[in-house]
Motif scaffolding. Structure first.
Motif, short mmCIF file in Angstrom:
data_model
loop_
_atom_site.label_atom_id
_atom_site.label_comp_id
_atom_site.label_asym_id
_atom_site.label_seq_id
_atom_site.Cartn_x
_atom_site.Cartn_y
_atom_site.Cartn_z
N LYS A 144 0.85 -1.12 0.07
CA LYS A 144 0.05 -0.09 0.03
C LYS A 144 0.86 1.38 0.20
O LYS A 144 1.73 1.27 0.83
CB LYS A 144 -0.99 0.17 1.36
N GLN A 145 0.97 1.88 -0.99
CA GLN A 145 1.56 3.28 -1.27
C GLN A 145 0.89 4.52 -0.84
O GLN A 145 -0.45 4.61 -1.08
CB GLN A 145 2.15 3.60 -2.61
N VAL A 146 1.08 5.23 0.40
CA VAL A 146 0.46 6.31 0.72
C VAL A 146 0.63 7.50 -0.10
O VAL A 146 1.56 7.81 -0.29
CB VAL A 146 0.75 6.84 2.41
N LYS A 147 -0.29 8.25 -0.54
CA LYS A 147 -0.22 9.44 -1.53
C LYS A 147 0.06 10.46 -0.70
O LYS A 147 -0.77 11.15 -0.05
CB LYS A 147 -1.54 9.50 -2.18
N ALA A 148 1.31 10.94 -0.83
CA ALA A 148 1.69 12.13 -0.06
C ALA A 148 3.16 12.32 -0.48
O ALA A 148 3.99 11.66 -0.82
CB ALA A 148 1.67 11.98 1.44
N THR A 149 3.89 13.56 -0.05
CA THR A 149 5.16 13.96 -0.52
C THR A 149 6.10 13.04 0.07
O THR A 149 7.08 12.26 -0.39
CB THR A 149 5.49 15.17 -0.12
N TYR A 150 5.79 12.71 1.35
CA TYR A 150 6.75 11.62 2.14
C TYR A 150 6.08 10.50 2.77
O TYR A 150 6.16 9.98 3.58
CB TYR A 150 7.36 12.25 3.36
N GLY A 151 4.90 9.95 1.70
CA GLY A 151 4.14 8.85 1.77
C GLY A 151 5.06 7.59 2.01
O GLY A 151 5.49 7.61 0.83
N PRO A 152 4.77 6.82 2.95
CA PRO A 152 5.42 5.50 2.83
C PRO A 152 4.85 4.53 2.14
O PRO A 152 3.67 4.74 1.84
CB PRO A 152 5.62 5.20 4.29
N ARG A 153 5.42 3.43 1.95
CA ARG A 153 5.02 2.36 1.27
C ARG A 153 5.10 1.14 2.24
O ARG A 153 6.32 0.90 2.69
CB ARG A 153 5.74 1.89 -0.22
N GLY A 177 7.48 -5.17 5.42
CA GLY A 177 8.18 -4.14 4.75
C GLY A 177 7.86 -2.84 4.89
O GLY A 177 6.64 -2.76 4.83
N TYR A 178 8.81 -2.04 4.88
CA TYR A 178 8.32 -0.57 5.24
C TYR A 178 9.44 0.58 4.53
O TYR A 178 10.44 0.15 4.72
CB TYR A 178 8.38 -0.14 6.77
N GLU A 179 8.86 1.37 3.67
CA GLU A 179 9.79 2.37 3.06
C GLU A 179 9.15 3.87 3.21
O GLU A 179 8.18 3.97 3.01
CB GLU A 179 9.76 2.04 1.45
N GLN A 180 10.08 4.35 3.81
CA GLN A 180 9.99 5.89 4.23
C GLN A 180 11.00 6.95 3.49
O GLN A 180 12.12 6.78 3.77
CB GLN A 180 9.93 5.88 5.72
N PRO A 181 10.24 7.79 2.52
CA PRO A 181 11.37 8.58 1.84
C PRO A 181 11.51 9.77 2.82
O PRO A 181 10.83 10.19 3.69
CB PRO A 181 10.30 9.17 0.64
#
Length: 241
Positions: A144-153, A177-181
Motif C-alpha cells: 500500500k503506497q500512501v499518497k503524499a510527498t513523504y508517503g511511505p509504502r 516491509g516498510y519504505e519511508q522517503p
C-alpha cells in the motif's frame, strides 16, 4: 580491523559495479531480503550485486557472501531471474547455490496505491552438496503506497518452504516491509522482516540511496530472529537497463 576491511571490500565491489554499468533505466525487485510487489518491465533487465558480511574473523564465525542477481521482464506483469550465491567462510567446501526465481504481479491500482504479487524461488546447491538440500520458497505480498510527498509504502505477506529437510527450522512465516522517503527521490529509510526461525528469519533496517534516476544503492544491517552473532552488514547495488 576486520569490520573496516569488510566494509571497504563491500563498498569497493559495489562501487566498481556501479561505475562499470551504464545507467539508463530503473527498477526495484526487492527491499533487502523480501520481494517487493514491483516487477521488471517487459524487455528490461535488472542487475543487482549483494555483499553480506558478518563482521568478525572467520575463526570467530565471520563470513562474506557474494550474490549477483539478474532478472528479466517477460511481459504480462511477470519477471524471471536467477541469483548465484557464493560464501567465503572458515568451514571447507562451502556450497555454491543457484536460485532461479519467478514473480507475477496479479493486481495494481495506482489510484488507491495497492499492488499484489506472488512468486517462488528454487534453492539449488550446485557444488559441495553434502549437508545441503534443494527446496523451494513460495510467497505472496501486498503493498500500500500512501499518497503524499513523504508517503511511505507498507508491504505485508506470507511465505512457505516446500521440500525443506526436517529439522531445518520453521517452514514459513510472515513478510513485512516498510519504505519511508526522507528526501523525495534521493534517500529513504527501508526495513524488512521475515518471521520464523530458519535461514530467512531476519530483520534488516537501512537506507536506500538514489545513485541516479536509474539505480539504487542499499545499505543495512541484518539481525537474525535467533542465534548469537547471527547478524551481518548488507550492501547492494541494483540497476535496470
Amino acid at each position: 580491523m576486520l569490520f573496516v576491511k569488510s566494509i571497504v571490500t563491500g563498498v569497493f565491489v559495489v562501487t566498481l559495479i556501479a561505475l562499470a554499468i551504464p545507467k539508463n533505466a530503473s527498477a526495484q525487485s526487492t527491499l533487502f531480503n523480501i520481494p517487493s510487489t514491483d516487477v521488471v518491465a517487459k524487455k528490461k533487465v535488472y542487475l543487482e550485486f549483494d555483499f553480506i558480511s558478518h563482521l568478525e574473523s572467520h575463526s570467530n564465525g565471520g563470513f562474506q557472501a557474494y550474490v549477483p542477481r539478474a532478472v528479466v521482464g517477460v511481459g504480462g506483469r511477470t519477471e524471471i531471474g536467477v541469483n548465484a550465491a557464493f560464501l567465503d567462510a572458515l568451514a571447507p567446501d562451502q556450497p555454491v547455490e543457484l536460485q532461479p526465481n519467478l514473480k507475477h504481479q496479479f493486481y495494481q491500482n495506482e489510484g488507491n496505491g495497492v499492488t499484489v504479487a506472488a512468486g517462488g524461488i528454487l534453492y539449488l546447491p550446485v557444488s559441495h552438496r553434502t549437508g545441503t538440500d534443494t527446496f523451494g520458497l513460495i510467497y505472496t505480498v501486498v503493498s500500500k503506497q500512501v499518497k503524499a510527498t513523504y508517503g511511505p509504502r507498507v508491504t505485508g505477506g506470507a511465505y512457505g518452504l516446500v521440500g525443506r529437510v526436517s529439522g531445518s527450522g520453521t517452514s514459513g512465516g510472515a513478510i513485512v516491509g516498510y519504505e519511508q522517503p526522507l528526501a523525495p527521490g534521493k534517500v529513504s529509510f527501508v526495513a524488512d522482516w521475515l518471521s520464523g526461525k530458519n535461514r530467512f528469519g531476519y530483520v534488516t533496517p537501512g537506507l536506500a540511496i538514489t545513485v541516479s534516476k536509474t539505480s539504487l544503492l542499499y545499505a543495512g544491517y541484518s539481525v537474525g530472529n535467533q542465534g548469537r552473532k547471527n547478524n551481518a552488514l548488507f550492501l547492494y547495488y541494483g540497476i535496470t537497463f
